[in-house]
Design an enzyme around this catalytic site. Structure first.
Site, PDB file in Angstrom:
ATOM      1  N   GLU A   1     -14.854  42.269   6.854  1.00  0.00           N
ATOM      2  CA  GLU A   1     -15.456  41.579   8.187  1.00  0.00           C
ATOM      3  C   GLU A   1     -14.131  41.004   8.950  1.00  0.00           C
ATOM      4  OE1 GLU A   1     -18.430  38.815   9.330  1.00  0.00           O
ATOM      5  OE2 GLU A   1     -19.134  40.432  10.792  1.00  0.00           O
TER       6      GLU A   1
ATOM      7  N   LYS B   1     -27.757  23.717  16.488  1.00  0.00           N
ATOM      8  CA  LYS B   1     -26.155  23.104  16.400  1.00  0.00           C
ATOM      9  C   LYS B   1     -24.947  24.244  16.813  1.00  0.00           C
ATOM     10  CE  LYS B   1     -22.638  23.341  13.800  1.00  0.00           C
ATOM     11  NZ  LYS B   1     -21.762  23.748  14.300  1.00  0.00           N
TER      12      LYS B   1
ATOM     13  N   GLU C   1     -28.906  35.271   9.285  1.00  0.00           N
ATOM     14  CA  GLU C   1     -28.278  36.425   9.802  1.00  0.00           C
ATOM     15  C   GLU C   1     -26.636  36.706   9.452  1.00  0.00           C
ATOM     16  OE1 GLU C   1     -25.768  38.917  11.703  1.00  0.00           O
ATOM     17  OE2 GLU C   1     -27.054  38.272  13.538  1.00  0.00           O
TER      18      GLU C   1
ATOM     19  N   CYS D   1     -20.885  41.297  14.498  1.00  0.00           N
ATOM     20  CA  CYS D   1     -20.994  41.135  12.983  1.00  0.00           C
ATOM     21  C   CYS D   1     -21.976  42.888  13.031  1.00  0.00           C
ATOM     22  CB  CYS D   1     -23.141  40.148  12.909  1.00  0.00           C
ATOM     23  SG  CYS D   1     -24.005  39.884  14.162  1.00  0.00           S
TER      24      CYS D   1
HETATM   25  P1  NDP Z   1     -18.743  29.859  10.095  1.00  0.00           P
HETATM   26  O1  NDP Z   1     -20.426  30.617   9.525  1.00  0.00           O
HETATM   27  O2  NDP Z   1     -18.406  28.943   9.232  1.00  0.00           O
HETATM   28  O3  NDP Z   1     -19.527  29.429  12.008  1.00  0.00           O
HETATM   29  C1  NDP Z   1     -21.286  29.738  11.930  1.00  0.00           C
HETATM   30  C2  NDP Z   1     -22.636  28.319  12.576  1.00  0.00           C
HETATM   31  O4  NDP Z   1     -22.100  27.677  11.185  1.00  0.00           O
HETATM   32  C3  NDP Z   1     -20.871  27.906  13.475  1.00  0.00           C
HETATM   33  O5  NDP Z   1     -21.511  26.242  14.017  1.00  0.00           O
HETATM   34  C4  NDP Z   1     -20.275  26.368  12.331  1.00  0.00           C
HETATM   35  O6  NDP Z   1     -19.903  25.771  12.458  1.00  0.00           O
HETATM   36  C5  NDP Z   1     -21.803  25.783  11.056  1.00  0.00           C
HETATM   37  N1  NDP Z   1     -21.426  25.380   9.654  1.00  0.00           N
HETATM   38  C6  NDP Z   1     -19.525  25.604   8.867  1.00  0.00           C
HETATM   39  N2  NDP Z   1     -20.069  25.100   8.136  1.00  0.00           N
HETATM   40  C7  NDP Z   1     -21.094  24.750   7.699  1.00  0.00           C
HETATM   41  C8  NDP Z   1     -22.260  24.527   6.356  1.00  0.00           C
HETATM   42  N3  NDP Z   1     -21.637  24.722   5.584  1.00  0.00           N
HETATM   43  N4  NDP Z   1     -23.851  24.245   7.091  1.00  0.00           N
HETATM   44  C9  NDP Z   1     -24.349  24.861   7.752  1.00  0.00           C
HETATM   45  N5  NDP Z   1     -23.772  25.606   8.557  1.00  0.00           N
HETATM   46  C10 NDP Z   1     -22.440  25.060   8.880  1.00  0.00           C
HETATM   47  O7  NDP Z   1     -17.981  31.040  11.344  1.00  0.00           O
HETATM   48  P2  NDP Z   1     -16.698  30.650  11.650  1.00  0.00           P
HETATM   49  O8  NDP Z   1     -16.852  30.692  12.702  1.00  0.00           O
HETATM   50  O9  NDP Z   1     -15.886  30.390   9.956  1.00  0.00           O
HETATM   51  O10 NDP Z   1     -16.493  32.487  10.946  1.00  0.00           O
HETATM   52  C11 NDP Z   1     -15.435  32.795   9.748  1.00  0.00           C
HETATM   53  C12 NDP Z   1     -16.169  34.211   9.733  1.00  0.00           C
HETATM   54  O11 NDP Z   1     -17.144  33.930   9.617  1.00  0.00           O
HETATM   55  C13 NDP Z   1     -15.049  35.126  10.782  1.00  0.00           C
HETATM   56  O12 NDP Z   1     -14.320  35.434  10.627  1.00  0.00           O
HETATM   57  C14 NDP Z   1     -16.372  36.350  10.602  1.00  0.00           C
HETATM   58  O13 NDP Z   1     -16.076  36.951   9.965  1.00  0.00           O
HETATM   59  C15 NDP Z   1     -17.093  35.764  10.664  1.00  0.00           C
HETATM   60  N6  NDP Z   1     -18.181  34.975  11.051  1.00  0.00           N
HETATM   61  C16 NDP Z   1     -19.688  35.878  11.113  1.00  0.00           C
HETATM   62  C17 NDP Z   1     -20.657  35.826  12.137  1.00  0.00           C
HETATM   63  C18 NDP Z   1     -21.071  37.276  12.249  1.00  0.00           C
HETATM   64  O14 NDP Z   1     -22.535  36.793  13.097  1.00  0.00           O
HETATM   65  N7  NDP Z   1     -21.479  37.934  11.469  1.00  0.00           N
HETATM   66  C19 NDP Z   1     -20.442  34.694  13.516  1.00  0.00           C
HETATM   67  C20 NDP Z   1     -19.396  33.809  13.075  1.00  0.00           C
HETATM   68  C21 NDP Z   1     -18.238  34.325  12.191  1.00  0.00           C
HETATM   69  P3  NDP Z   1     -17.875  25.304  13.551  1.00  0.00           P
HETATM   70  O15 NDP Z   1     -18.442  26.345  14.589  1.00  0.00           O
HETATM   71  O16 NDP Z   1     -18.295  24.011  13.500  1.00  0.00           O
HETATM   72  O17 NDP Z   1     -17.323  25.768  11.878  1.00  0.00           O
END
Ligand code: NDP
Length: 479
Positions: free
Chosen positions: A385, A180, A254, A288
Site C-alpha cells: 500500500e 483517539k 479496518e 484504504c
Molecule cells: P497507523 O496505523 O500508525 O495510524 C492509525 C492510528 O493508530 C493513529 O491514530 C495512530 O496514532 C494510532 N496508532 C499507532 N500505533 C498504535 C498502537 N500501537 N496502538 C494503537 N493505536 C496506534 O498509520 P500511520 O499514520 O503510521 O500510517 C502508516 C501507513 O499506514 C500509511 O503509509 C498507510 O499505508 C497506512 N494507513 C492505512 C490506513 C487505512 O485506512 N487503511 C489509514 C492510515 C494509514 P498516531 O497518529 O499518533 O500515529
C-alpha cells in the site's frame, strides 16, 4: 488543454482555531497530565495549534467517565431518546458543515471540494442513518444489548468521517466512547467535542483524547474497554490484535488495501478514465480502498494509458482551500517520505514512472499524480500500500487472468470492474475476494452499505445493518 482558472479560495474566517487544546473528558475540556504536540498544516507547514498528549492517567480518566456515563445514563436510556441526540448531532454537523470542511482541509491537506462534498455530508449521513436504528435494534438480527465502553482509534486520511463511522453506531447501540484521533489530524475531532456539548450530550458519553500511537495502545489495551474499533495500517492492526488476544474485548479492524480496478475492453472508456482518476487521486490516494492497481485488458491498454495521462495532466494540484483544487497536500512529511521511497523502489525494480506535469508549491508536502507502467505482480509497488497518488498499471488478456491477478494480494478491501456486460460484472464481482466491489464506478460511500475487508484488510464491517453487529451482544453481557 487546461483552462487557467483564477484562484477561488474558501475563506478561513469561519474557523476559530485556538492556540491550544486540552482533552475532552466527561463533557468538558481538561488539561492533560502529559506533554503536548503541535498540529501543522501540511500545505504550508504553519503550526495550527498545540494539542495535549494523553498519558495513562488521562486514558484512565476518560475510560472512567465513559464507564460512569454508560452505567448511569446511556445504557439505561431508551433507544428513541438516544436517537434524538444522534439526530441533533447530525443536524449540527450539517449546520456547521462549512466550518468543519474548512478546518478539515486546513489540518489534513485535502481539497475543500472533497471535505465539503464528501467527508462532511457523509459524516452527517452516518449520524442520521444510525439515529434511525437506535430504537429498532430488535430488528437488527444482532441482539439489543450494548457492550459497554468502546475504545476507538482512527487514522488521518478521513478524520471526521472515520470518527462518524466509529461513534454513530456505537452510540446508537447504547455504548459510550473514548476516541483517539490521529496525531496529525486532531482538530475536527476536537470541534466534534464542542458539537457534543452543543447537542447537550450527557457528559462522558463521548470522550476525545488526543495523542500519538502510545496513547492509542494504552486505550485499546485498557482492561475496562469492552470493544476496540481501529482503522489504520495493517501493521498496527496486527499489533492491536496481538495485544488484545486472550481478553474478552470485541474487536473490529479496518486495515490497508491494494485494490484492483479492472478495465475490460468493452468498458465505457471515458467513464472508466474518470473512475480510475477518482479511484487513485481522490484524497491524494490516502484511501484504504483506493484503486491503486489498474488492470487493463491488453487490447485497450494504449488507448486507456493515453487518455489517462491526458486527464491526469488536467488535474490541479495545490492549495487545499482553493475550490478548483483536485489534489491537495500529502498529509505529513513522514507519509511523503514513504511515497517517495516506494516510488524509487518502483523505478529501481524496472517500472516506468510518469508524473503529471504540474508546479508544486515550495512549502508543504506535495507529490504529483503519478503512474507506473511495466509493473509486474512481484514488484513492491504492485503489492504494498503506497497510500499516495501513485497508480501501478498491469495488463491482462482474459477475465480469468484478471481475476487471478486481482486476487493475488495479501489484502482484500475493495475492487472495481468496468465493462458493458452485466453478466460479466456479476461473475467477476463474485470471484473477487474483496469486501466492496464497485461496478462502473469507484470510491462511492453510503452509510447504508457495509464496508470492510478480507485477509490482511481486517475483519468486521462498518456501515449498514452489518455495522451494528460490532456494537451489540446477543447475550446480554453488559457490565
Ligand atoms: P497507523 O496505523 O500508525 O495510524 C492509525 C492510528 O493508530 C493513529 O491514530 C495512530 O496514532 C494510532 N496508532 C499507532 N500505533 C498504535 C498502537 N500501537 N496502538 C494503537 N493505536 C496506534 O498509520 P500511520 O499514520 O503510521 O500510517 C502508516 C501507513 O499506514 C500509511 O503509509 C498507510 O499505508 C497506512 N494507513 C492505512 C490506513 C487505512 O485506512 N487503511 C489509514 C492510515 C494509514 P498516531 O497518529 O499518533 O500515529
Amino acid at each position: 488543454m487546461t483552462f487557467e482558472y483564477a484562484p477561488a479560495p474558501e475563506s478561513r474566517a469561519i474557523v476559530d482555531i485556538k492556540p491550544s487544546y486540552g482533552l475532552f473528558i466527561n463533557g468538558e475540556f481538561v488539561d492533560g497530565h502529559g506533554k503536548s504536540f503541535k498540529t501543522i498544516s501540511p500545505a504550508t507547514e504553519e503550526v495550527l495549534a498545540e494539542v495535549a498528549e494523553a498519558d495513562q492517567a488521562d486514558v484512565d480518566a476518560a475510560i472512567k467517565a465513559a464507564r460512569r456515563a454508560y452505567t448511569r445514563v446511556w445504557s439505561r436510556m431508551p433507544g428513541r431518546e438516544r436517537a434524538k441526540y444522534l439526530y441533533r448531532i447530525a443536524r449540527i454537523l450539517q449546520e456547521r458543515g462549512r466550518e468543519l470542511a474548512v478546518l478539515e482541509s486546513i489540518d489534513n491537506g485535502k481539497p475543500i471540494k472533497e471535505s465539503r462534498d464528501v467527508d462532511v455530508p457523509i459524516a452527517a449521513a452516518h449520524f442520521f442513518y444510525y439515529a434511525g436504528w437506535a430504537d429498532k435494534l430488535e430488528y437488527s438480527g444482532y441482539g439489543t444489548q450494548s457492550l459497554g465502553v468502546a475504545g476507538q482509534v482512527i487514522p488521518w486520511n478521513f478524520p471526521l468521517l472515520m470518527l462518524a463511522w466509529k461513534i454513530a453506531p456505537a452510540l446508537a447501540c447504547g455504548n459510550t466512547v473514548v476516541l483517539k484521533p490521529a496525531e496529525t489530524t486532531p482538530l475536527t475531532a476536537l470541534l466534534f467535542a464542542e458539537i457534543c456539548q452543543q447537542a447537550d450530550l450527557p457528559p462522558g458519553v463521548v470522550n476525545i483524547i488526543t495523542g500519538a500511537g502510545s496513547t492509542g495502545a494504552t486505550l485499546v489495551e485498557h482492561p475496562d474497554v469492552d470493544k476496540v474499533a481501529f482503522t489504520g495500517s495493517t501493521a498496527v492492526g496486527k499489533a492491536i490484535a496481538r495485544a488484545v488476544a486472550g481478553s474478552d474485548k470485541k474487536v473490529t479492524l479496518e486495515l490497508g488495501g491494494k485494490a484492483a480496478n479492472i478495465v475490460f475492453d468493452d468498458a465505457p472508456i471515458d467513464q472508466a478514465i474518470e473512475g480510475i482518476v477518482n479511484g487513485i487521486f481522490f484524497n491524494q490516494g490516502h484511501v484504504c480502498c483506493a484503486g491503486s492497481r489498474l488492470l487493463v485488458q491488453e487490447n485497450v491498454y494504449d488507448e486507456v494509458l493515453e487518455r489517462l495521462k491526458r486527464r491526469m495532466s488536467t488535474l490541479r494540484v495545490g492549495d487545499p482551500l482553493d475550490k478548483n483544487t483536485d489534489v491537495g497536500a500529502i498529509n505529513s512529511a513522514e507519509q511523503l517520505g514513504r511515497i517517495r521511497e516506494l516510488s524509487e523502489v518502483g523505478e529501481a525494480e524496472g517500472s516506468e514512472r510518469w508524473s503529471a506535469p504540474c508546479d508544486l508549491p515550495s512549502n508543504g508536502f506535495w507529490f504529483p499524480p503519478t503512474v507506473f507502467t511495466g509493473v509486474s505482480q512481484a514488484h513492491r509497488i504492485a503489492r504494498e500500500e503506497i497510500f499516495g497518488p501513485v497508480l501501478s498499471v498491469l495488463t491482462f488478456r482474459t477475465p480469468a487472468e484478471a481475476i487471478e491477478k486481482a486476487n493475488n494480494t495479501p489484502y482484500g478491501l475493495s475492487a472495481g470492474v468496468w465493462t458493458d456486460k452485466g453478466s460479466r460484472i456479476l461473475k467477476v464481482a463474485n470471484a473477487l475476494r474483496a469486501g466492496v466491489v464497485w461496478a462502473n464506478t469507484f470510491n462511492k460511500f453510503d452509510p447504508t452499505s457495509p464496508f470492510g475487508g478480507y485477509k490482511e484488510s481486517g475483519y468486521g464491517r462498518e456501515g449498514g445493518r452489518h455495522g451494528l453487529e460490532a456494537y451489540l451482544s446477543p447475550h446480554g453481557t453488559a457490565k
